[in-house]
Design a protein around this motif. Sequence first.
Motif, PDB file in Angstrom:
ATOM      1  N   SER A  48      42.393 -25.073 -17.873  1.00 37.59           N
ATOM      2  CA  SER A  48      41.849 -24.311 -16.583  1.00 37.59           C
ATOM      3  C   SER A  48      40.471 -23.987 -17.104  1.00 37.59           C
ATOM      4  O   SER A  48      39.945 -24.130 -18.189  1.00 37.59           O
ATOM      5  N   HIS A  56      35.674 -23.435 -19.369  1.00 38.61           N
ATOM      6  CA  HIS A  56      34.482 -23.006 -18.415  1.00 38.61           C
ATOM      7  C   HIS A  56      33.146 -23.891 -18.651  1.00 38.61           C
ATOM      8  O   HIS A  56      33.022 -24.274 -19.841  1.00 38.61           O
ATOM      9  N   LEU A  68      43.833 -21.067 -20.398  1.00 36.31           N
ATOM     10  CA  LEU A  68      43.170 -20.342 -19.402  1.00 36.31           C
ATOM     11  C   LEU A  68      41.575 -20.361 -20.070  1.00 36.31           C
ATOM     12  O   LEU A  68      41.442 -19.792 -21.142  1.00 36.31           O
ATOM     13  N   CYS A  69      40.667 -21.065 -19.383  1.00 38.79           N
ATOM     14  CA  CYS A  69      39.326 -20.785 -20.029  1.00 38.79           C
ATOM     15  C   CYS A  69      39.051 -21.278 -21.255  1.00 38.79           C
ATOM     16  O   CYS A  69      39.459 -22.463 -21.963  1.00 38.79           O
ATOM     17  N   GLY A  76      41.722 -19.616 -13.537  1.00 41.62           N
ATOM     18  CA  GLY A  76      42.771 -19.667 -14.327  1.00 41.62           C
ATOM     19  C   GLY A  76      44.025 -19.276 -13.162  1.00 41.62           C
ATOM     20  O   GLY A  76      45.333 -19.661 -13.380  1.00 41.62           O
ATOM     21  N   PRO A  93      45.881 -17.522 -23.053  1.00 41.93           N
ATOM     22  CA  PRO A  93      44.680 -16.808 -22.507  1.00 41.93           C
ATOM     23  C   PRO A  93      43.500 -16.831 -23.443  1.00 41.93           C
ATOM     24  O   PRO A  93      43.830 -16.872 -24.759  1.00 41.93           O
ATOM     25  N   SER A 138      41.044 -11.958 -23.625  1.00 42.23           N
ATOM     26  CA  SER A 138      40.304 -11.515 -22.367  1.00 42.23           C
ATOM     27  C   SER A 138      40.899 -10.575 -21.408  1.00 42.23           C
ATOM     28  O   SER A 138      42.212 -11.556 -21.161  1.00 42.23           O
ATOM     29  N   VAL A 147      45.774 -12.465 -15.181  1.00 43.14           N
ATOM     30  CA  VAL A 147      46.426 -13.494 -14.194  1.00 43.14           C
ATOM     31  C   VAL A 147      47.704 -14.007 -14.703  1.00 43.14           C
ATOM     32  O   VAL A 147      48.712 -13.920 -14.022  1.00 43.14           O
ATOM     33  N   THR A 179      37.724 -18.185 -15.927  1.00 43.53           N
ATOM     34  CA  THR A 179      38.075 -17.013 -15.308  1.00 43.53           C
ATOM     35  C   THR A 179      38.859 -17.134 -14.312  1.00 43.53           C
ATOM     36  O   THR A 179      40.237 -17.490 -14.339  1.00 43.53           O
ATOM     37  N   GLU A 197      41.832 -12.873 -17.585  1.00 46.48           N
ATOM     38  CA  GLU A 197      42.934 -13.911 -17.647  1.00 46.48           C
ATOM     39  C   GLU A 197      44.124 -13.511 -18.212  1.00 46.48           C
ATOM     40  O   GLU A 197      45.357 -14.224 -17.701  1.00 46.48           O
ATOM     41  N   CYS A 241      47.470 -21.388 -12.874  1.00 48.43           N
ATOM     42  CA  CYS A 241      48.723 -20.784 -12.971  1.00 48.43           C
ATOM     43  C   CYS A 241      49.531 -21.048 -11.521  1.00 48.43           C
ATOM     44  O   CYS A 241      50.710 -21.424 -11.892  1.00 48.43           O
TER      45      CYS A 241
END
Length: 330
Positions: free
Chosen positions: A158, A127, A106-107, A164, A77, A14, A20, A161, A17, A168
């Motif tokens: 996390s 999510h 993340l997600c 994240g 990610p 993605s 990010v 989206t 992310e 971080c």
Amino acid sequence: MISKVATLLLDDVSMFEFGVVCEVFGIDRTVHGVPAFDFRICGVQPGEPVASITPGIRLAAGYGLDSVRGADLVVAPPPGAHSEFPNEVLAAVRDAADAGATVLSLCSGVFLLGEAGLLDGRRCTTHWEYVGELAARFPEATVDPDVLFVDEGPLVTSAGTAAGIDACLHVVRRELGSAVANTIARRMVVPPQRDGGQRQFIEQPVVACTSDNLSETMTWMSENLALPHTVDELAARSSMSTRTFARKFAAETGTTPVKWLTTQRVLYARQLLEGTNLGLEAISRRCGFGSGALLRHHFNRVVGVAPADYRRRFGNSAAERDAARRVVTR
């Protein structure tokens, strides 16, 4: 203390992310007093492009999985929740965790951590769309559906989206202090720490009902939220005894009539906060709460933030829409 940061780059990454992670850890901000990170993008085959979920974009990692094993922080990610992860990737993440690295997902990247065996006995999140699947696939984990991120020491996960960013910055704050995290946040033009959880973003559809009698009653309740309701009255409307009504209602919805009604009133309050200029007392009357204090209590419990905070974030008042129309038509 983190200095070596490795982020995985896998198929179906993605872009948001991944960006990010690069934004927080991959940009040299030493001129602003942020310590330099040894930032490495790692893949199974360095130099070989992998596809992103954004059509037309392919990326290549500059480093192999050996750099994952030597990192202080390993970031995952999200590829898709249904992705299959190469065994060598899972082994590299496990080895890094065993060596003392912090692992951050993340997600839907949390599914990689689950496949690597890192979630057992730990709290985690993802999510809100994926929390049910995460809990089903990894029953030894405790999935928290409400929060923006979960810090379990060596494991940080996390929600979806933009959460994240929160995760971080939290890792930076935890490892390097608030001043460093605040500096990065200012450069990114984001708040260094958001309040509330992801409950405020979750769409809550009305539960489908297979019983005609109950369905008619639930529709009537939804259309008459401002009225007071009792279980006895609702049971009579459904042509049932109170006990039968309560039992069938719980079987259909998974909750009690009172809790269901309260949730519908909160959902209606959300709509009014988003789309009108009505004050809190007027909204509470329309929703059947009777007072602003009672609305605040239930809204905070269900949504996770106060009504005023929710309106500030999601409000699209009639006055704002009229102003927007005037601008467009000039």
